[in-house]
Scaffold this active site. Structure first.
Site, PDB file in Angstrom:
ATOM      1  N   ASP A 139       7.612  -3.508   3.982  1.00  0.00           N
ATOM      2  CA  ASP A 139       6.367  -3.571   3.233  1.00  0.00           C
ATOM      3  C   ASP A 139       6.300  -2.326   2.329  1.00  0.00           C
ATOM      4  O   ASP A 139       7.006  -1.336   2.563  1.00  0.00           O
ATOM      5  CB  ASP A 139       5.207  -3.600   4.224  1.00  0.00           C
ATOM      6  CG  ASP A 139       3.853  -3.696   3.555  1.00  0.00           C
ATOM      7  OD1 ASP A 139       3.751  -4.285   2.467  1.00  0.00           O
ATOM      8  OD2 ASP A 139       2.887  -3.175   4.143  1.00  0.00           O
TER       9      ASP A 139
ATOM     10  N   GLU B 218       2.907  -0.984   0.540  1.00  0.00           N
ATOM     11  CA  GLU B 218       1.669  -0.206   0.679  1.00  0.00           C
ATOM     12  C   GLU B 218       1.368   0.056   2.155  1.00  0.00           C
ATOM     13  O   GLU B 218       1.411  -0.846   2.975  1.00  0.00           O
ATOM     14  CB  GLU B 218       0.516  -0.957   0.022  1.00  0.00           C
ATOM     15  CG  GLU B 218       0.692  -1.097  -1.489  1.00  0.00           C
ATOM     16  CD  GLU B 218      -0.372  -1.974  -2.098  1.00  0.00           C
ATOM     17  OE1 GLU B 218      -1.544  -1.571  -2.082  1.00  0.00           O
ATOM     18  OE2 GLU B 218      -0.033  -3.072  -2.580  1.00  0.00           O
TER      19      GLU B 218
END
Length: 200
Positions: A7, A9
């Site tokens: 991922d 953020e």
């Protein structure tokens, strides 16, 4: 053959919407996929707030230009890419991600696109590359005989984590840790790097 799926953020960079909430003084925009698992519901909520306040892509990009990576993220990515291939799977948008990718030395990212009024700059909608894209990307890589190792911090990362050969939550919430006690939860880049190496 292994490939790491991360991922963006909350793992390598701050949450863009939280940064923009701070910059714009609109606390309602602090809501993220950690709080709302339904991505479409979350985006419709965000777009309505932007419209209400007369804010568009230009204002968000001005905030993103000032965003720094999380401390140690660039060094972690540099070390990780020495030992295995990495793809960033993110529910952000190309229009948001580019300055962050530059700071990370241009790793590969799969994400979405915004629909923007070219005259006003208003964000009118968004185009998902595909629904449930993180999970589908992991399954597609596996169909090409890659073993995937995945990590993220939010609800929308769980399916890719659980579908992978090895997966861990990273700097997640206490609620997610409690709801998914069977998923390892890591806090530092050193821990994450060692986790990846141990599962190669």
């Amino acid at each position: 053959m292994n490939i790491v799926c991360l991922d963006l953020e909350g793992v390598l960079a701050p949450e863009i919407w939280i940064e923009f909430a701070e910059a714009s003084g609109i606390p309602e925009l602090r809501r993220t996929t950690r709080d709302e698992p339904d991505y479409d519901k979350l985006m419709q909520y965000r777009l309505a707030i932007l419209k209400e306040h007369g804010l568009g892509l230009k204002e968000i990009q001005a905030t993103i230009a000032k965003v720094e990576l999380l401390p140690g993220a660039r060094e972690f990515m540099d070390e990780l890419r020495k030992v295995t291939q990495v793809i960033i799977l993110s529910d952000t948008f190309e229009e948001f991600a580019k300055p962050i990718m530059e700071k990370l030395n241009w790793p590969t990212i799969f994400c979405h696109q915004l629909e923007v009024d070219s005259e006003t700059g208003e964000i009118t909608g968004y185009k998902l590359r595909t629904d449930d894209q993180k999970y589908k990307a992991v399954k597609a890589l596996q169909s090409l005989n890659f073993d995937t190792i995945a990590s993220g911090d939010s609800y929308n990362d769980l399916r890719m984590i659980q579908a992978s050969k090895a997966g861990a939550l990273f700097r997640t919430t206490d609620k997610l840790k409690a709801d998914y006690p069977d998923v390892p939860a890591l806090e530092t880049y050193d821990e994450l790097l060692e986790f990846v190496k141990a599962n190669l």
